[in-house]
Structures are given as C-alpha cells and as structure tokens.
Scaffold this active site. Structure first.
Site, short mmCIF file in Angstrom:
data_model
loop_
_atom_site.label_atom_id
_atom_site.label_comp_id
_atom_site.label_asym_id
_atom_site.label_seq_id
_atom_site.Cartn_x
_atom_site.Cartn_y
_atom_site.Cartn_z
N ASP A 400 0.83 -1.20 0.00
CA ASP A 400 0.00 0.00 0.00
C ASP A 400 0.87 1.25 0.00
OD1 ASP A 400 -2.59 0.81 -0.15
OD2 ASP A 400 -3.11 0.33 1.91
N ASP A 462 -10.58 3.79 -1.49
CA ASP A 462 -11.21 2.69 -0.77
C ASP A 462 -12.72 2.65 -1.05
OD1 ASP A 462 -8.81 2.01 0.30
OD2 ASP A 462 -9.17 2.98 2.23
#
Length: 671
Positions: A400, A462
C-alpha cells in the site's frame, strides 16, 4: 418620551429587517456552508467538510486559502431546491492543493437539468475560478464536481465563498438519491448438484523451482476421489483432498486432465498448467481482513476464516486468505526482521495451516517507513522482508502506498513507481511465487504497474458499501480496462457484500447495498476480470450472500483465461459492459448505473425504483453474425436460442441482466 423613543427604535429595526427579507422582495444572502445538508450531499469518497478541505485541512486553491465553503471529493453532487426564487449564485471553485497528483477536475452548475456554468478542466495548482450565475426562474440547481480524462478517484475539490442571492426565501438542500425501497433478497444461483462439477479455471501459472500449490476445486457429495493426469514432473496430487503440491522445474505448457469421482458419478476437465515466467494468470479470489476486522484480526480469526472458506467457497475457486494492516510488531529485531505482534504468534505455522487446505496466504506492507495504520513498513528493508515472508510461505503481498511521501517529496510517476520496482526485485530473489498487488494511492498506476511487476494494482480510493461509491468506482474502470491481461489486473478494491464495516471505523453491519445492487456489483467485478476479494465477516455468511459467491458461471466469466478487457457503452438507461470469452462467446451485462444521476423530480423517487429499464443489444456492434443463444449467467440456463440481429433486455432499478451470447460456432465444453 424616553419609552416612546425606544418603541420607535424597535419598530424601525423590525421594519428594516423585514424590508431586507421578504416584505419588499429585496435580496437575501445564503452562504453554502450555512445550509443544513441533512446528509444529502453525495460524493464518492469521504464526507463533505464545512469550511475545510475534504481531508480536514484549510481550503486552499492555487496557493490561496479560503475561510468558508465546502470541501468535497469528485464525483460530488449537491442539489438545492430554489423554488424559482433565487436570483444568482456566486463564488469560486477549484482543486484543493492537498491533491498529491495533477488531478483533472471540472466544476459545473446545472439548473433544472441544463448546464448553466462550467469551470472547464482544472488541475491542481490552478487559481480558483470565479462564477456569478443567473438563477432567475430556476427551480432546482445542482453543484457538480466531475472527473476528467484518466485522473480519477483522488480528487479533492473546493467550493469556496459560495453564496446564493435570493428574493428573501431560503435555499434547501434536497436528496440527490431517492430513499431506497426495501426489497427482499432473492436467490438466482442454482443449487450445486450432488454429482461432481469441476470449477477450476482453465489455466494456472507457476514459475520453475517455486513451491507449487493448487487444488482440484469441485462441488458434489462427499467423499470424493481426485486424479490429475499429465501433471508436471515434481508435482503430485493427494487423491483424497485434491491438493496438488510439489516443485516443477521444467518450463512448458502442461495439458492436465482433472477428474473427480463420487458414488453418483464423475466429472473430468482439461486445464493448462503453465510453468514459465508468469503467475496469477486469472484474477485472485479470496478474502482480506480489513473491511471487517481492521486491527483486530488475529491468527485465530484467520484460521476460522480459512476453515469456512475451505468448507463453503474453495470448491468454487476462492483460495486466498489475507491479513491486511496491523499484523506487524511495534519494532524489528536486532537482525532487522519484522515479526508479527501478539495477535500473530507464529506466521509460518499459520501459513502451513492454510496451505494444508490447498489455499494461499497473503499479507500487507507499505513502501514508506510506516503503513497506513502507522505500523513499521518496508522502507529500506525490502529484501529482508521479502525473504522473511518467503520463509513463512507467503503467497500474496498488498503493498500500500503509504508514508513514502515522507521520504520522497516528489510525486512524479517515476518516484512513485521506484519503491515498487525494488520490492518486485526483492520478491523475485526469494524464488517464491508471490502475487504482487501495487496498493492504493498511485494515480494512473495501470500505465506503469505491469512494468513494475505488479500482478494487480489498486485503481481507486477505498470502497464502501454505498451504491454511489460502488457505481462510481465501477464506472471509471473503462479508462484502465485496456491494461487487463493474464497476470495483469486492475483492482477496484474489495467487494462489499455480506457483513462489513469495521475497516471504515463504523460498526459492522449488513451491507447497505440492495439485493439488486449486489447483483450488479458482483456482475461488474466479474466482467472486469477484477480480483474478487471479500471483506465480510465469513462467520456470518447468509444464504443470499453465499449464493452471490458460489455461482460457477459468474465466476467462470471472471476466471476466463482470455482475460479480455471489458468495453463500456453508455446508454439512455445506464451502461452495457461486454467482453469476449475464450470459448468464442461474449459475456455482457446491462446495468442500470448512472453516475451523474440527480433526483430532479423529488416525487418520482418511489416510482422509478419500481419500474424496469430497457436495453437493446445490437449483435452487429458485437461482431456477431448469424444466430446465437442467450444464456442467463446467474440462472445458469439458456434463455432463448436462434436469436438474430438484436435482443431486448429489461433491468430493475440499479440492477443487472448478465448474459452470455453464444454464437453457433462457439466451443462451450468443460464449463
């Protein structure tokens, strides 16, 4: 006289107040940041912020700070009822300076479904664009922030110093979406028969010398026996579990006949095992801990989850069990090794447990000094981390993009890519097959993700269980779709079905998506060749959710070995997505999905949810000549044969019709 003077002053003040509002129809100023939104403002990430940017910093456009307004995130919609009494709207708009990348945004003011003003395309750093828009006679007005080109999902946008001038009446925020009407879940997926059915994808990739783990995945009455004829030398099959394990050293394409037998019959299917340079030849299918468990995930939870996956989902292809952020110890050992914290006492033992079921294990890190959750990450420890994970038996890494900007201020494509090149090299040196997910945070990642060795890359912010967010993410995927290929997949984030919510800071709850929206969500991810990663509580799978995840023909579209990019066509009632499949048929979905929808007629909210929406499929546009069979993918059944030229479809509100169009010459064997 003194009291009379006070009375005169009071009357004069009251008269003056009335004369400035409605009595004589004079102007009233209503600031955008003072309007009660009642939660009606809709955007595709985060929540609108009053007098701050969407990430909570002072609003700043082109280096100039603004003290009042609304900080939003594209796509953003704010709808207002004016009642024809507004005179104008004034203010400024532009991309907030907190954007990391050179985002392309366009601000629009739309009155009664007609465009009144546009900023044109704006980039980070541009000066705020002023506007002074006449609203005379306008009943409703929409403030819209749109995304442009291939810059999407990272767009912080500000409406600054915005005010409505009216004849004295108020301005009300009103719903952009209608309140959803409750609809009971309905199951379309047929129950699997007791006779064996093999559900493996038709292709599987591994590299020479790496540990080989794959299973024969089949439904049917237990017990079963398994066989695999033609396996690469060094790989064997456990005939009681179907797990294929070993090490293949010789490159080549191996045609393998898988067979499953029980006391009711047998089923065989040919698959190709490719021992070569590429892995993850079809999208990953599995589960990740974040959306449900956040930092509370543990060894115990992953073991229970892997048990449930093996029992209920593995026979359909679900294989990966992944722990997201929060597994890391607070600091490294003196040798530089990063172990798990107290929730993860023995990572190697956990991995062995999952491997024993023929499934795979994944974990999470970041290229900066810390992860998104502020745990130690892999910056300057890439090679030791990769070897540690390989020693544990890790099969998947989500890397990430967090905190790397602390050590590399440049946000150019090259500087963002650089740490991923390093990690890919580190993974390769271990000699283990580890699927590499280039994680959240990098704009236009699909342009460089394949060259950085990514097997998949997060294309969006997200996801949450809001239809607005799901459809916005899905709608954008046509921009990056051309990069789709075997071993190279766009990742629009985890699916939001079942019980979700912990990772967003909310209490866990059943998904907010309606049943129709869930069918659309799963169908779109399938046709996009997207990784299918669950984020739900596996211990609370209900029959409806299970039916969404165990439809062998829906999964077959996702796992099709051609991995062809999906194509989007926008229609009056939504979107049509389609792609060719390896057997010569075409998968096609008609979706009632309209990202820029606004509820101009507030009285129509219920009626529009109760009607169907029509689509027409033109075979010539798909390159189909002659007749074809229409097969309903969700129902696993042929709907009509001998169709020529065109086909008409009706779709429920926010729903989908997912079909295969099978020309006469298509080879549909083995699935």
């Amino acid at each position: 006289m003194k009291n009379g003077s006070k009375l005169f002053t009071l009357l004069f003040s009251t008269f003056s107040l009335l004369s400035n509002t409605t009595l004589y129809g004079t102007e009233k100023t209503i600031w955008l940041d003072e309007i009660d939104s009642h939660g009606y403002y809709i955007q595709d990430w985060g929540s609108p912020q009053v007098n701050r940017s969407v990430v909570g910093t002072p609003m700043s456009i082109g280096g100039r700070e603004f003290s009042r307004g609304i900080g939003a995130h594209a796509i953003s919609r704010m709808l207002f009822d004016l009642g024809g009494k507004a005179k104008k709207v004034q203010g400024m708009a532009g991309p907030d300076d907190t954007n990391l990348f050179a985002t392309n945004l366009e601000f629009k003011i739309i009155g009664d479904d007609k465009e009144l003003w546009s900023s044109g395309v704006m980039k980070r750093g541009d000066a705020a664009k002023p506007f002074n828009v006449d609203l005379s006679g306008i009943d409703k007005v929409l403030l819209l922030v749109d995304m442009c080109d291939d810059e999407f999902m990272y767009d912080h946008a500000d409406w600054a110093e915005v005010r409505f001038i009216t004849d004295g009446t108020d301005v009300r925020a009103i719903p952009v979406w209608p309140e959803p009407i409750h609809k009971e879940p309905y199951i379309l997926t047929p129950k699997a028969p007791d006779t064996p059915q093999i559900n493996n994808p038709k292709v599987y990739g591994a590299t020479p010398g790496a540990e080989f783990i794959w299973s024969v995945m089949a439904t049917g009455k237990r017990p079963m026996t398994y066989s695999a004829e033609g396996l690469p030398e060094g790989v064997d099959i456990d005939t009681t579990t179907g797990v294929m394990h070993g090490v293949a050293n010789i490159k080549g394409d191996y045609k393998v006949i898988l067979t499953v037998t029980n006391n009711l019959g047998s089923n065989s299917c040919e698959v190709t095992i490719k021992i070569g340079d590429r892995i993850s030849l079809t999208p990953v299918m599995g589960w990740s801990s974040w959306n449900c468990w956040r930092f509370d995930a543990s060894d115990e939870i992953l073991r229970r989850t892997s048990d449930i996956m093996h029992e209920k989902l593995h026979d359909y292809g679900w294989s990966y069990v992944i722990v997201d952020d929060g597994w890391e110890a607070s600091k490294r050992t003196s040798e530089g090794i990063l172990n798990g914290n107290t929730n993860w006492p023995d990572m190697k033992a956990l991995t062995g447990y999952i491997h024993s079921k023929g499934m795979k294990f994944g974990l999470y890190s970041s290229p900066g000094p810390t992860t998104c959750g502020n745990f130690p990450a892999s910056y300057k420890h890439e090679y030791i981390d990769a070897q540690t994970w390989a020693d544990w038996g890790v099969d998947y890494l989500k890397h990430d993009y967090c905190s790397h900007t602390l050590v590399e201020k440049d946000s150019s494509e090259g500087s963002i890519r650089a740490p991923y090149d390093i990690m890919r090299d580190a993974l390769d040196l271990t000699g283990r097959d580890i699927v590499f997910c280039v994680g959240y945070g990098a704009a236009r990642v699909w342009h460089w993700g394949p060259d950085a060795g990514g097997n998949q890359w997060r294309t969006t912010c997200d996801i949450t269980d809001s239809w607005n967010v799901v459809q916005a993410i899905g709608n954008c995927q046509d921009v990056c779709a051309p990069s789709t290929a075997p071993g190279r997949f766009n990742d629009p984030d985890m699916m939001v079905v079942g019980e979700v919510g912990g990772g967003w800071g909310a209490q866990k709850h059943p998904t907010l998506l309606t049943p129709d929206e869930q069918y659309s969500h799963v169908s779109l991810w399938a046709i996009l060749s997207a990784p299918l990663l669950l984020g739900c509580d596996m211990e609370k799978l209900d029959d409806f959710t299970l039916s969404l995840l165990t439809n062998r023909e829906v999964i077959a579209v996702n796992q099709d070995p051609l991995c062809a990019p999906a194509v989007k066509k926008v229609t009056e009632n939504g979107q049509i997505w389609y792609k060719p499949l390896a057997d010569g048929s075409i998968a096609l979905g008609c979706f009632n999905m309209q990202p820029y929808f606004a509820l101009w007629n507030q009285d129509d909210g219920e009626a529009m949810q109760l009607r169907d929406y029509d689509f027409e499929i033109d075979f010539a546009e798909l390159g189909i000549t002659g007749s074809a069979t229409i097969r309903d993918i969700w129902r696993n059944a042929d709907e009509i044969t001998g169709v020529k030229d065109r086909y008409n479809i009706s779709v429920p509100y926010h729903g989908v019709k997912f079909i295969r169009i099978i020309p006469e010459n298509a080879d549909v064997s083995c699935r």
